[in-house]
Motif scaffolding. Sequence first.
Motif, PDB file in Angstrom:
ATOM      1  N   ILE A   1       0.670   8.826   5.388  1.00 38.75           N
ATOM      2  CA  ILE A   1       1.297   7.500   5.537  1.00 38.75           C
ATOM      3  C   ILE A   1       2.489   7.393   4.581  1.00 38.75           C
ATOM      4  O   ILE A   1       3.594   6.991   4.958  1.00 38.75           O
TER       5      ILE A   1
ATOM      6  N   GLY B   1      -2.072 -10.093  -1.942  1.00 36.79           N
ATOM      7  CA  GLY B   1      -3.117 -10.078  -2.977  1.00 36.79           C
ATOM      8  C   GLY B   1      -2.550 -10.233  -4.381  1.00 36.79           C
ATOM      9  O   GLY B   1      -1.353 -10.431  -4.581  1.00 36.79           O
TER      10      GLY B   1
ATOM     11  N   GLY C   1      -2.164  -2.041  -2.756  1.00 37.81           N
ATOM     12  CA  GLY C   1      -2.891  -1.889  -1.495  1.00 37.81           C
ATOM     13  C   GLY C   1      -4.136  -1.040  -1.640  1.00 37.81           C
ATOM     14  O   GLY C   1      -4.868  -1.123  -2.639  1.00 37.81           O
ATOM     15  N   GLY C   2      -4.362  -0.169  -0.646  1.00 39.99           N
ATOM     16  CA  GLY C   2      -5.572   0.650  -0.608  1.00 39.99           C
ATOM     17  C   GLY C   2      -5.696   1.596  -1.787  1.00 39.99           C
ATOM     18  O   GLY C   2      -6.802   2.054  -2.094  1.00 39.99           O
ATOM     19  N   SER C   3      -4.604   1.866  -2.479  1.00 40.37           N
ATOM     20  CA  SER C   3      -4.706   2.815  -3.607  1.00 40.37           C
ATOM     21  C   SER C   3      -5.605   2.259  -4.706  1.00 40.37           C
ATOM     22  O   SER C   3      -6.174   3.006  -5.498  1.00 40.37           O
TER      23      SER C   3
ATOM     24  N   ALA D   1       1.780  -3.768   6.097  1.00 36.76           N
ATOM     25  CA  ALA D   1       0.620  -4.610   5.770  1.00 36.76           C
ATOM     26  C   ALA D   1      -0.694  -3.918   6.103  1.00 36.76           C
ATOM     27  O   ALA D   1      -1.746  -4.541   6.137  1.00 36.76           O
ATOM     28  N   GLY D   2      -0.638  -2.607   6.360  1.00 37.48           N
ATOM     29  CA  GLY D   2      -1.842  -1.862   6.704  1.00 37.48           C
ATOM     30  C   GLY D   2      -2.084  -1.947   8.216  1.00 37.48           C
ATOM     31  O   GLY D   2      -1.488  -2.777   8.912  1.00 37.48           O
ATOM     32  N   THR D   3      -2.950  -1.078   8.704  1.00 40.35           N
ATOM     33  CA  THR D   3      -3.195  -1.016  10.151  1.00 40.35           C
ATOM     34  C   THR D   3      -3.609  -2.373  10.707  1.00 40.35           C
ATOM     35  O   THR D   3      -3.073  -2.835  11.719  1.00 40.35           O
TER      36      THR D   3
ATOM     37  N   LEU E   1       0.176  -8.886  12.602  1.00 39.15           N
ATOM     38  CA  LEU E   1       1.482  -9.561  12.514  1.00 39.15           C
ATOM     39  C   LEU E   1       2.307  -9.315  13.776  1.00 39.15           C
ATOM     40  O   LEU E   1       2.950 -10.227  14.300  1.00 39.15           O
TER      41      LEU E   1
ATOM     42  N   GLY F   1       0.841  -1.203   0.000  1.00 37.41           N
ATOM     43  CA  GLY F   1       0.000   0.000   0.000  1.00 37.41           C
ATOM     44  C   GLY F   1       0.867   1.239   0.000  1.00 37.41           C
ATOM     45  O   GLY F   1       1.990   1.237  -0.515  1.00 37.41           O
TER      46      GLY F   1
HETATM   47  C1  LIG Z   1     -13.195   2.746  -0.320  1.00 40.29           C
HETATM   48  C2  LIG Z   1     -11.981   3.448   0.201  1.00 40.29           C
HETATM   49  C3  LIG Z   1     -11.734   4.778  -0.154  1.00 40.29           C
HETATM   50  C4  LIG Z   1     -10.610   5.423   0.360  1.00 40.29           C
HETATM   51  N1  LIG Z   1     -10.342   6.696  -0.044  1.00 40.29           N
HETATM   52  C5  LIG Z   1      -9.224   7.322   0.391  1.00 40.29           C
HETATM   53  C6  LIG Z   1      -8.864   8.600  -0.094  1.00 40.29           C
HETATM   54  O1  LIG Z   1      -9.537   9.176  -0.938  1.00 40.29           O
HETATM   55  N2  LIG Z   1      -7.738   9.166   0.388  1.00 40.29           N
HETATM   56  C7  LIG Z   1      -6.950   8.569   1.312  1.00 40.29           C
HETATM   57  O2  LIG Z   1      -5.965   9.165   1.745  1.00 40.29           O
HETATM   58  N3  LIG Z   1      -7.258   7.344   1.762  1.00 40.29           N
HETATM   59  C8  LIG Z   1      -8.344   6.703   1.314  1.00 40.29           C
HETATM   60  N4  LIG Z   1      -8.637   5.427   1.738  1.00 40.29           N
HETATM   61  C9  LIG Z   1      -7.772   4.824   2.762  1.00 40.29           C
HETATM   62  C10 LIG Z   1      -6.482   4.305   2.178  1.00 40.29           C
HETATM   63  O3  LIG Z   1      -6.772   3.290   1.250  1.00 40.29           O
HETATM   64  C11 LIG Z   1      -5.632   3.754   3.316  1.00 40.29           C
HETATM   65  O4  LIG Z   1      -5.501   4.732   4.313  1.00 40.29           O
HETATM   66  C12 LIG Z   1      -4.255   3.389   2.823  1.00 40.29           C
HETATM   67  O5  LIG Z   1      -4.343   2.499   1.757  1.00 40.29           O
HETATM   68  C13 LIG Z   1      -3.449   2.776   3.946  1.00 40.29           C
HETATM   69  O6  LIG Z   1      -2.149   2.537   3.487  1.00 40.29           O
HETATM   70  P1  LIG Z   1      -1.232   1.450   4.189  1.00 40.29           P
HETATM   71  O7  LIG Z   1       0.091   1.522   3.553  1.00 40.29           O
HETATM   72  O8  LIG Z   1      -1.339   1.646   5.647  1.00 40.29           O
HETATM   73  O9  LIG Z   1      -1.902   0.036   3.905  1.00 40.29           O
HETATM   74  P2  LIG Z   1      -2.731  -0.547   2.702  1.00 40.29           P
HETATM   75  O10 LIG Z   1      -2.828   0.414   1.590  1.00 40.29           O
HETATM   76  O11 LIG Z   1      -3.982  -1.081   3.275  1.00 40.29           O
HETATM   77  O12 LIG Z   1      -1.808  -1.738   2.202  1.00 40.29           O
HETATM   78  C14 LIG Z   1      -1.560  -2.883   2.942  1.00 40.29           C
HETATM   79  C15 LIG Z   1      -1.229  -4.009   1.977  1.00 40.29           C
HETATM   80  O13 LIG Z   1      -0.645  -5.073   2.719  1.00 40.29           O
HETATM   81  C16 LIG Z   1      -1.137  -6.301   2.230  1.00 40.29           C
HETATM   82  N5  LIG Z   1      -1.001  -7.276   3.307  1.00 40.29           N
HETATM   83  C17 LIG Z   1      -1.718  -7.362   4.456  1.00 40.29           C
HETATM   84  N6  LIG Z   1      -1.262  -8.370   5.219  1.00 40.29           N
HETATM   85  C18 LIG Z   1      -0.230  -8.926   4.547  1.00 40.29           C
HETATM   86  C19 LIG Z   1       0.651  -9.999   4.829  1.00 40.29           C
HETATM   87  N7  LIG Z   1       0.583 -10.671   5.973  1.00 40.29           N
HETATM   88  N8  LIG Z   1       1.578 -10.339   3.901  1.00 40.29           N
HETATM   89  C20 LIG Z   1       1.680  -9.655   2.733  1.00 40.29           C
HETATM   90  N9  LIG Z   1       0.854  -8.618   2.418  1.00 40.29           N
HETATM   91  C21 LIG Z   1      -0.072  -8.248   3.323  1.00 40.29           C
HETATM   92  C22 LIG Z   1      -2.560  -5.995   1.841  1.00 40.29           C
HETATM   93  O14 LIG Z   1      -3.033  -6.919   0.899  1.00 40.29           O
HETATM   94  C23 LIG Z   1      -2.433  -4.590   1.276  1.00 40.29           C
HETATM   95  O15 LIG Z   1      -2.209  -4.604  -0.098  1.00 40.29           O
HETATM   96  C24 LIG Z   1      -9.743   4.746   1.236  1.00 40.29           C
HETATM   97  C25 LIG Z   1      -9.984   3.418   1.554  1.00 40.29           C
HETATM   98  C26 LIG Z   1     -11.070   2.756   1.035  1.00 40.29           C
HETATM   99  C27 LIG Z   1     -11.304   1.321   1.411  1.00 40.29           C
END
Ligand SMILES: Cc1cc2nc3c(=O)[nH]c(=O)nc-3n(C[C@H](O)[C@H](O)[C@H](O)COP(=O)(O)OP(=O)(O)OC[C@H]3O[C@@H](n4cnc5c(N)ncnc54)[C@H](O)[C@@H]3O)c2cc1C
Length: 820
Positions: A552, A45, A93-95, A291-293, A299, A22
Amino acid sequence: MGEIRAGRVPTEYVDAVVVGSGFGGSVATYRLAEAGKQVVLMERGRSYGPGDFARSPAELATAFWDPSEKLYGLFDAWTLRGLEGLVSSGLGGGSLIYANVLLRKDEKWFVNESPLPGGGYESWPIGYRDLEQHYQRVEDMIGVNRYPYPDTAKTNAFEQAARAGGHTVFRPPLAVSFSTDASSPAQPGRMLPLADYGNIHGKPRTTCTLCGECDLGCNSGAKNTLDHNYLSAAAATGNADLRTLHEVRGFSRETDGSWLVRYVVHDPQHPAATGDLPERLIRCAKLLLAAGTFGTSYLLLRNRMTLPGISPALGTRFSSNGDLLGLLFNASEQVEGRTIPRRLYGNHGPVITSTVRVADAADGNGATGRGYYLQDAGYPAFFNWLMELSQFRQALPRAGKVAAKIIENRLFQQNRSSISADLAMALGPGSFSSTALPLLGMGRDVPDGRMYLREGRLAADWTLSTSQEYFESVRGTMRGIGDQLGAAFKDNPLWKAQRVVTVHPLGGAPIGANDRVGVCDPWSAVYGQPGLYVVDGAAMPGPVGPNPSLTIAAMADRACEHLLDQQWASPGAAAGASPADAAAEDTATDAQDPAGLLNPRATSVAFTETMRGHVTLGVGEPKSGLEQASLRHERMMFTLTITAKDIERFTDDPRHPASAEGFLDADVLGGHCPVLRGWFNLFVPDGQQRRLMLYRLHIQSPGGRKLTMVGFKDIQDGPGLDLWPDTTTLFVQLLDGHVFPPPPELPAASGLLASEDPAVLGSGVLYIEPLDFARQLTTFRAQGPRKLQALSAFGGLFLGSLYRSYLAPRRSGKPDHEPA
Ligand SMILES: Cc1cc2nc3c(=O)[nH]c(=O)nc-3n(C[C@H](O)[C@H](O)[C@H](O)COP(=O)(O)OP(=O)(O)OC[C@H]3O[C@@H](n4cnc5c(N)ncnc54)[C@H](O)[C@@H]3O)c2cc1C
């Protein structure tokens, strides 16, 4: 990237492993790869290019992530106490499913020591200035643009209503390509040029088609998702290996300082639950969790036994970033003295086009309360159909009228052959859907939630009660915008159950000024765990306020810069370093186990036992451990199959040795721990007045830490009826490492160590519950030539020992010293 044959286990070695792709993971992968580091990115994924995202009902039905149900799709939905959460699973990820908004956190919202109603505080050990250049760098790399079209109904309505209500409203930066380059006008559906670094998907992308489908994945490729920029650029360096369907399960720090990462590889052609897949190993100098929050907190909690000294702040500062979904229905306007529907057409344009900012007390401009943002929330066109169908009270009479008309035509006006107008009437004017607009609110709620494990799964304590005032304010502003639009405001249906839906979960491994308040230091390095970093939403020490992705990403960029500025040690890179494989070590010595020696003519007896109770860490005496663990709701259970492999040897040997196989589940250890090797002894006289039932289990925590559970049941007659409690109560200790049983020539003892022994990690008490006991009785099995005799020998030994322990002393008036 070299493969090093270390000890028995050939293990790949790289400079860095990044877990998750992500905002944090993609930025980190690129920054490290760009600096020449060999990086493996593990993403659980799949990869999705333009055109790959689900649209039809059949495709959407399988677009969820749950390998145990054979689902390998994009959406990962959670339900926790007080809230529902939606995150993504895919390369980027979330993007892939976000609504494109990339706002910076407000300078004054990096608060410090603000007192929280539920206790604790929110403290950002960094400020806006620390992130400023990183914000800029991420914006430049992703590519942000403000919504350019002047004539979008929902945007104009939202902005007019906000201004009329006295709010600050503006168009936020969006990670969307509306035009082919900065000097060209916005135009839908134009082919986009390829970036210098190419594109990992090798598919054409076009400018935004305004279809409102951003949250389902952008099939035109107009969204500047992380796979199109950071990940493509990382791949182009030749230093990053992007591995999809790779899910990390555990990690531990080796004695040489490198990190040993355990992962599984999913194969949707051969579906299997994550826990059933064989684990593989990779080693690295730096391990970056992204891996996201939910993913990173899970983990870390699961692997906490391999992270000795990790901060007690693990799991804390969980917040929903103040997310609230509100709904506006039946917008209307006055035209020539008449009230007519105001068409907003929420499906036209990207999901979010505009935003209102409501000030915070921290702004210092006289505002009170906690600040927030409101945004228009568009949606795909097919939602309109769902909305119209939900209005069946209006649709049914319409359909009835049309049916009556067609019958009337048939009977009385047979010359009328066109029924187009009738069908148009049946569909209705579509007013309900075209006058509706969802609104998104997000901001500074109170980050007093805590994530923890319950029965090995992620759980959270979060309630909106401490943030009630904040949420009421958000609802009030939404209602006000609704009033300006002549629309009715409705809460989303979950609000009535005092729940919210969050798409912005944050916290769990917060940065903090020290290791009491933070899991990570201000540069995202985990305190006390050299080489381990958290670079995603989990590292937020509180709500970001606006949409959090840019913050983030900027924090990940800053963390990597700091990491690269320091001397990069590569512990364990030299060949010969040996990642111990506990499973191999333990099974290798199995043949030395006296209980395991197999005589081909032997008859074995086995039964399965389940015990449950409470065990905590940091307390060495089992009864005190039980007390503490009960207060903290720290449970433990095991299910063991006890096998006396040769019943004759078992009954003849005064220690009655048997083997134990199965698993142990304890949240304080990170969840499910397989038993690698287990010893059991039935009724061993300890030379005093009692017999002992002894248990010793060599287990491995999910992160790979070797542990031993030792336990004993104290079988001796005391005042009152104590046979049931004695035989069903097990006093246990958890020991560091794999501790073997003492040699048989030593007198039998409980196996427990002195509470203050440094090897003792924790303690507690387990019990057999009546239902589990009833089940246990049905599990006795014998195998071999003399099954019946074996079962009766086992029963005889068991009952005989009980007789000698409890009834004989009462009859003779003397305690039993006699060996069994
Ligand atoms: C519908 C929706 C709309 C949104 N709109 C916005 C917006 O407009 N602007 C904004 O700023 N934020 C938005 N967000 C929130 C944004 O998506 C998240 O805040 C952001 O993606 C978080 O980033 P991250 O790096 O923490 O984790 P994530 O982007 O969630 O990435 C985590 C990744 O880790 C992977 N993963 C998890 N566990 C494991 C593991 N054990 N091994 C390997 N891989 C793993 C997951 O598959 C995922 O791909 C939105 C979210 C959603 C659901």
